[in-house]
Design a protein around this motif. Structure first.
Motif, PDB file in Angstrom:
ATOM      1  N   UNK A   2       0.861  -1.099  -0.054  1.00 47.94           N
ATOM      2  CA  UNK A   2       0.042  -0.075   0.028  1.00 47.94           C
ATOM      3  C   UNK A   2       0.836   1.205   0.061  1.00 47.94           C
ATOM      4  N   UNK A   3       0.501   2.001  -0.919  1.00 48.26           N
ATOM      5  CA  UNK A   3       1.272   3.505  -0.867  1.00 48.26           C
ATOM      6  C   UNK A   3       0.136   4.752  -0.161  1.00 48.26           C
ATOM      7  N   UNK A   4       0.852   5.696   0.141  1.00 51.33           N
ATOM      8  CA  UNK A   4       0.125   7.266   0.448  1.00 51.33           C
ATOM      9  C   UNK A   4       0.606   8.005  -0.413  1.00 51.33           C
ATOM     10  N   UNK A   5      -0.325   8.296  -1.369  1.00 53.30           N
ATOM     11  CA  UNK A   5      -0.004   9.404  -2.342  1.00 53.30           C
ATOM     12  C   UNK A   5      -0.870  10.542  -1.923  1.00 53.30           C
ATOM     13  N   UNK A   6      -2.142  10.332  -1.775  1.00 55.27           N
ATOM     14  CA  UNK A   6      -2.769  11.499  -1.161  1.00 55.27           C
ATOM     15  C   UNK A   6      -3.860  10.900  -0.057  1.00 55.27           C
ATOM     16  N   UNK A  38      12.818  -1.392   7.184  1.00 59.55           N
ATOM     17  CA  UNK A  38      13.860  -0.653   6.820  1.00 59.55           C
ATOM     18  C   UNK A  38      12.995   0.647   5.608  1.00 59.55           C
ATOM     19  N   UNK A  39      13.477   1.966   6.125  1.00 59.58           N
ATOM     20  CA  UNK A  39      12.734   2.970   5.286  1.00 59.58           C
ATOM     21  C   UNK A  39      13.663   3.728   4.816  1.00 59.58           C
ATOM     22  N   UNK A  40      13.742   4.273   3.642  1.00 66.56           N
ATOM     23  CA  UNK A  40      14.766   5.078   3.009  1.00 66.56           C
ATOM     24  C   UNK A  40      13.818   6.524   2.663  1.00 66.56           C
ATOM     25  N   UNK A  95       9.807   0.574   2.705  1.00 68.07           N
ATOM     26  CA  UNK A  95       9.164   1.681   2.242  1.00 68.07           C
ATOM     27  C   UNK A  95      10.043   2.818   1.550  1.00 68.07           C
ATOM     28  N   UNK A  96       9.488   3.811   0.878  1.00 69.00           N
ATOM     29  CA  UNK A  96      10.471   4.996   0.381  1.00 69.00           C
ATOM     30  C   UNK A  96       9.546   6.364   0.538  1.00 69.00           C
ATOM     31  N   UNK A 115       8.274  -0.854  -4.014  1.00 76.32           N
ATOM     32  CA  UNK A 115       8.186  -0.743  -2.477  1.00 76.32           C
ATOM     33  C   UNK A 115       7.127   0.203  -2.266  1.00 76.32           C
ATOM     34  N   UNK A 116       6.643   0.240  -0.942  1.00 78.79           N
ATOM     35  CA  UNK A 116       5.570   1.168  -0.638  1.00 78.79           C
ATOM     36  C   UNK A 116       6.078   2.547  -0.703  1.00 78.79           C
TER      37      UNK A 116
END
Ligand code: CP
Length: 291
Positions: A2-6, A38-40, A95-96, A115-116
């Motif tokens: 899942x992404x958070x784009x808006x 791990x997040x970038x 996630x990024x 990636x998310x």
């Protein structure tokens, strides 16, 4: 994945879960829920609050964070953004977190399916975690925000904070009105005013925005002291009205908000920053653990 784009991509239930989790995290800091993650972070535009807030949120939940500084990355040697992103994803982050000047960039990277992707502010279109933390801050103060009126004041046309905020606040049943000089006013069906004095007796909240000079193709006003005479949130203007004052930062002191009002208990600028960490903890939990 899942992404958070808006926030428009979140269901009502997911928004409520983020708000509930943020509230619970603020009362009691949780254990290291994301200890194996791990997040970038990839910020192609400057940031004080959002980048550090995501980093603090991730670390509070036990996640590791790697930051790529684009000014020192191989994008400066001609590597495309997509290739940079694909190479980072080859290191298997969970996630990024991306900030970029182009509205479409987070969606384009999310479409690569590697990636998310979490939008930390893109162009003038979306800054979803800012909208969520602003909503949380208003709910903390008022309880239910339905029926409350917020005036967004300043360089609205350049502002992703305004764009995301308008979409989320209207969805939550708030009345949103826009106050700006003509060059800062976007095309919109929302009520529009040029004078701040006209709205002071109608509003529960004022969200002040800075002039985003970096997004103006050429200077819009020569003199921001003159602009401030009409739009700065001052004690003289507010008087004793119980109006909550928000600003996403960075604040241009005595142009957006006066020194005196920044120290006034009605002004929640640092509360917004504090709440931002809890909201971002809740967003990371939703995307990396619950989805
Ligand atoms: N509110 C906000 O986006 O601030 P930064 O640009 O400092 O991250």
């Amino acid at each position: 994945m899942q992404h958070l784009l808006d926030t428009t991509h979140l269901t009502d239930r997911q928004i409520q879960q983020i708000l509930d989790d943020a509230k619970a995290f603020k009362i009691q800091r949780p254990s290291h829920l994301l200890r194996d993650k791990l997040l970038i972070t990839l910020f192609f535009e400057n940031s004080t609050r959002t980048r550090s807030s995501f980093e603090v949120a991730a670390k509070r939940l036990g996640a590791a964070v790697v930051h790529l500084d684009p000014s020192k990355s191989s994008t400066n040697k001609g590597e495309t953004l997509e290739d940079t992103f694909a190479n980072l994803c080859a290191m298997e982050p969970d996630g990024a977190i991306i900030r970029h000047s182009e509205n479409e960039t987070p969606q384009q990277l999310a479409d690569m399916g590697m990636t998310s992707v979490i939008n930390a502010g893109a162009g003038n279109y979306a800054h979803p975690t800012q909208a969520l933390l602003d909503l949380f801050t208003m709910q903390e103060h008022f309880g239910d925000v339905k029926g409350k009126t917020i005036a967004i004041v300043g360089d609205i046309v350049s502002s992703r904070v305004a764009s995301s905020g308008i979409r989320l606040f209207t969805r939550m049943g708030m009345n949103v009105i826009l106050v700006a000089p003509k060059p800062f006013m976007p095309q919109s069906n929302l009520p529009q005013y040029e004078g701040l004095e006209e709205v002071l007796d109608k509003v529960d909240v004022i969200m002040s925005l800075r002039a985003q000079l970096e997004r103006h193709a050429s200077p819009i006003f020569d003199d921001y002291q003159e602009y401030a005479k009409h739009y700065c949130i001052t004690k003289d203007r507010l008087q004793n009205r119980e109006i909550l004052i928000l600003h996403p930062g960075p604040v241009m002191r005595n142009i957006d908000i006066s020194d005196e009002i920044l120290d006034d208990p009605r002004c929640k600028v640092l509360t917004q920053v504090n709440n931002g960490v809890y909201i971002r903890m809740a967003v990371l939990k939703l995307l990396l653990l619950d989805s």
